[in-house]
Design a protein around this motif. Structure first.
Motif, mmCIF file in Angstrom:
data_model
loop_
_atom_site.group_PDB
_atom_site.id
_atom_site.type_symbol
_atom_site.label_atom_id
_atom_site.label_comp_id
_atom_site.label_asym_id
_atom_site.label_seq_id
_atom_site.Cartn_x
_atom_site.Cartn_y
_atom_site.Cartn_z
ATOM 1 N N SER A 36 0.837 -1.214 0.000
ATOM 2 C CA SER A 36 0.000 0.000 0.000
ATOM 3 C C SER A 36 0.866 1.255 0.000
ATOM 4 C CB SER A 36 -0.919 0.021 1.224
ATOM 5 O OG SER A 36 -1.835 -1.031 1.152
ATOM 6 N N TYR A 37 1.947 1.222 0.763
ATOM 7 C CA TYR A 37 2.861 2.367 0.802
ATOM 8 C C TYR A 37 3.454 2.608 -0.593
ATOM 9 C CZ TYR A 37 6.954 5.200 1.581
ATOM 10 O OH TYR A 37 7.891 6.190 1.483
ATOM 11 N N ILE A 38 3.964 1.531 -1.206
ATOM 12 C CA ILE A 38 4.586 1.658 -2.532
ATOM 13 C C ILE A 38 3.563 2.153 -3.550
ATOM 14 C CG2 ILE A 38 5.688 0.376 -4.420
ATOM 15 C CD1 ILE A 38 6.836 -1.518 -2.200
ATOM 16 N N LEU A 39 2.371 1.560 -3.533
ATOM 17 C CA LEU A 39 1.327 1.940 -4.488
ATOM 18 C C LEU A 39 0.912 3.398 -4.309
ATOM 19 C CD1 LEU A 39 -0.545 1.007 -6.770
ATOM 20 C CD2 LEU A 39 -2.176 0.279 -5.015
ATOM 21 N N SER A 40 0.883 3.877 -3.074
ATOM 22 C CA SER A 40 0.499 5.272 -2.834
ATOM 23 C C SER A 40 1.503 6.247 -3.442
ATOM 24 C CB SER A 40 0.358 5.539 -1.331
ATOM 25 O OG SER A 40 1.629 5.617 -0.706
ATOM 26 N N LYS A 41 2.745 5.806 -3.599
ATOM 27 C CA LYS A 41 3.776 6.675 -4.172
ATOM 28 C C LYS A 41 3.856 6.544 -5.690
ATOM 29 C CE LYS A 41 4.797 7.866 -0.034
ATOM 30 N NZ LYS A 41 4.084 9.026 0.473
ATOM 31 N N ILE A 42 3.762 5.314 -6.193
ATOM 32 C CA ILE A 42 3.942 5.065 -7.628
ATOM 33 C C ILE A 42 2.631 5.185 -8.399
ATOM 34 C CG2 ILE A 42 4.600 3.299 -9.318
ATOM 35 C CD1 ILE A 42 6.797 2.442 -7.475
ATOM 36 N N GLN A 43 1.530 4.804 -7.789
ATOM 37 C CA GLN A 43 0.189 4.911 -8.360
ATOM 38 C C GLN A 43 0.035 4.139 -9.669
ATOM 39 O OE1 GLN A 43 -0.693 9.104 -8.333
ATOM 40 N NE2 GLN A 43 -0.788 9.150 -6.115
ATOM 41 N N ASN A 44 0.695 2.994 -9.742
ATOM 42 C CA ASN A 44 0.541 2.074 -10.863
ATOM 43 C C ASN A 44 0.749 0.678 -10.284
ATOM 44 O OD1 ASN A 44 1.618 0.180 -12.900
ATOM 45 N ND2 ASN A 44 1.398 1.918 -14.291
ATOM 46 N N ARG A 45 -0.306 -0.140 -10.328
ATOM 47 C CA ARG A 45 -0.279 -1.441 -9.639
ATOM 48 C C ARG A 45 0.844 -2.352 -10.144
ATOM 49 N NH1 ARG A 45 -3.227 -3.887 -5.940
ATOM 50 N NH2 ARG A 45 -4.674 -2.156 -5.811
#
Length: 195
Positions: A36-45
């Motif tokens: 969730s942390y990574i996705l919140s920064k990159i915004q690409n699953r």
């Protein structure tokens, strides 16, 4: 063996001692939070999945080399690794234009852009850390002028008064500080990213 009752440090020790299931449980336990942390920064699953996998590859390599040090909590350490890999990802993807040193720009204007999202905020923080390390390598008189000007916001007249030199000397020290900082950036292969 009941992994659910074990603390992270116990799971890590079991994995280091050869218990692969302990690692699987550790990953599953923290997967949602780290992803969730990574996705919140990159915004690409898909890209977030890649960075997530790289995070655990790095964690596993650290365990195998015996370099893991239980100084704090595992999750905080894992999130720090993920954070650094997210920054590396942005730099490798060149999604944000990079600036190379020349005489036409002011380093400090680049890192003080007003419009900041999570991505640019992370990159700015890393740039500031890298830049502060280089600043400390400047000669003392240049370092002093640079700090007084950019971090204390003093005018060159105030800097001259405070340091007991002429305005021209203060200006010269600042100019050499910026020239030397650019050289240090080139020596350390550092580029600054615009937000």
């Amino acid at each position: 063996m009941d992994y659910t009752a074990m603390k992270d440090a116990e799971l890590i020790k079991l994995y280091i001692d050869g218990d692969e299931k302990a690692l699987s449980f550790l990953i599953n336990k923290h997967e949602q939070r780290i992803f969730s942390y990574i996705l919140s920064k990159i915004q690409n699953r898909d890209l977030a999945n890649d960075v997530f996998q790289d995070t655990f590859v790095k964690i596993i390599k650290t365990f195998r080399k015996g370099n893991y040090n239980e100084e704090g909590k595992f999750l905080n350490w894992a999130l720090r690794i993920a954070h650094n890999l997210v920054i590396d990802h942005f730099r490798k993807q060149k999604r944000i234009p990079t600036v190379t040193p020349n005489d036409e720009y002011d380093i400090f204007k680049i890192i003080k852009d007003g419009s900041e999202n999570a991505e640019t905020g992370m990159i700015r923080e890393q740039i500031e850390k890298d830049l502060h390390k280089l600043i400390l390598k400047l000669p003392p008189e240049q370092l002093e002028v640079l700090r007084l000007r950019h971090f204390s916001g003093l005018s060159f007249k105030d800097i001259a008064d405070q340091t007991g030199v002429s305005i021209n000397t203060a200006l010269g020290r600042m100019r050499y500080a910026l020239i030397n900082l650019r050289k240090l950036m080139q020596e350390h292969n550092m580029s600054l990213s615009l937000s």
